[in-house]
Design an enzyme around this catalytic site. Structure first.
Site, PDB file in Angstrom:
ATOM      1  N   GLY A  82      75.454  27.011 -35.436  1.00 28.55           N
ATOM      2  CA  GLY A  82      75.978  28.193 -36.132  1.00 28.55           C
ATOM      3  C   GLY A  82      75.422  29.468 -35.541  1.00 28.55           C
ATOM      4  N   ALA A  83      75.252  29.467 -34.203  1.00 24.70           N
ATOM      5  CA  ALA A  83      74.598  30.604 -33.534  1.00 24.70           C
ATOM      6  C   ALA A  83      75.582  31.722 -33.189  1.00 24.70           C
ATOM      7  CB  ALA A  83      73.893  30.108 -32.260  1.00 24.70           C
ATOM      8  N   TYR A  98      79.399  24.241 -52.613  1.00 24.05           N
ATOM      9  CA  TYR A  98      78.327  24.807 -51.783  1.00 24.05           C
ATOM     10  C   TYR A  98      76.949  24.429 -52.351  1.00 24.05           C
ATOM     11  CZ  TYR A  98      75.596  28.294 -49.213  1.00 24.05           C
ATOM     12  OH  TYR A  98      74.669  28.918 -48.397  1.00 24.05           O
TER      13      TYR A  98
END
Ligand code: NDP
Length: 257
Positions: free
Chosen positions: A18-19, A161
């Site tokens: 997730g960079a 979530y």
């Protein structure tokens, strides 16, 4: 001396998922500034190229890897390619994640599956692929899973979530227990609310403002508030820390509503 016992991160390799935006991009730069070489992973590879240039300008190596964490073959192949180029892994920051907001009774199966597949199963795929590479070579290392205070408490309209992040915390403990044998530490960061693409709309709304006022420190977090925690969990100072959850939230989880 084990890789983890080295005094200096220089030459150590951190894989950050997730960079391509938000916290992951920030974590990759923080680790590079601390001396790590970086494998930057996400689906939007064009964004990773910009990040790689920034990291290389800091004098560190950066390999941009296109992976979709929900696809096990994509994760395995992506990490295999990165391993071939970098020659070692030391740290995995399991950060890729999404949030979808809906009332519990309105959550579609698709929404539920997308959140669980990305935040939980995706993190599992990455942890497994990373730990298998380390186990092959006998090298130690560590995993930092990015959970959330919503893994510790719940809020309205984010059921999938919150469930995914609670499961990430339990996954952290389960992996810590088993991977200690391989000298792989596994810990979790549980950040409070930090403005990124994930939550900008909510944090800037009236409801977001009401939430801000309830945080004991009266502010949302900034990405840099996580730096010391991340570097601590990744570094040799945490050599005896595994299965822990480090909450960084300005006291957000403390009060009763
Ligand atoms: P962003 O939306 O800015 O970043 C999310 C990142 O995850 C992107 O780089 C995206 O890359 C990546 N991603 C999403 N789905 C996939 C996928 N299927 N495969 C690979 N990569 C994927 O959000 P944040 O930076 O805020 O979030 C990062 C992490 O921090 C998440 O796990 C989030 O739950 C957690 N967190 C965030 C908080 C906050 O307040 N911001 C608080 C607590 C935890 P791409 O789309 O290019 O694939």
């Amino acid at each position: 001396m084990t890789q983890e016992a080295s005094q200096n991160p220089s030459g150590r390799v951190a894989v950050v998922t997730g960079a391509s935006s938000g916290l992951g991009r920030h974590f990759a730069l923080t680790l590079a500034k601390a001396g790590y070489d970086v494998v930057a992973a996400a689906r939007r590879t064009e964004r990773l190229k910009d990040l790689a240039q920034e990291i290389e300008a800091l004098g560190r190596r950066c390999e941009a890897v296109g992976i979709d964490v929900t696809e096990v073959a994509s994760v395995t192949e992506g990490l295999e390619n990165a391993w071939r180029r970098m020659g070692r892994f030391d740290v995995l920051v399991n950060n890729a994640g999404i949030a979808l907001s809906a009332k519990a009774l309105d959550h579609s199966d698709d929404d539920w599956n997308q959140v669980i597949d990305t935040n939980l199963t995706g993190a599992w795929h990455c942890a497994q692929a990373f730990a298998r590479k380390l186990a092959e070579t006998g090298a130690g290392g560590c995993i930092v899973n990015v959970a959330s205070i919503l893994g510790l408490r719940v809020a309205g309209q984010v059921a999938a979530y919150a469930v995914s992040k609670a499961a990430v915390i339990q996954m952290t403990k389960a992996l810590a227990l088993e991977l200690a044998q391989q000298n792989i530490r596994v810990n979790a960061l549980a950040p409070g609310y930090i403005e990124t693409d994930l939550n900008r709309g909510f944090l800037q709304s009236d409801a977001g403002e009401r939430m801000r006022r309830k945080i004991p420190m009266k502010r949302f977090g900034r990405p840099e508030d996580l730096d010391a925690g991340l570097l601590f969990l990744a570094g040799e100072g945490a050599g005896y820390v595994t299965g822990s959850v480090l909450t960084i939230d300005g006291g957000h989880v403390l009060p009763l509503p």
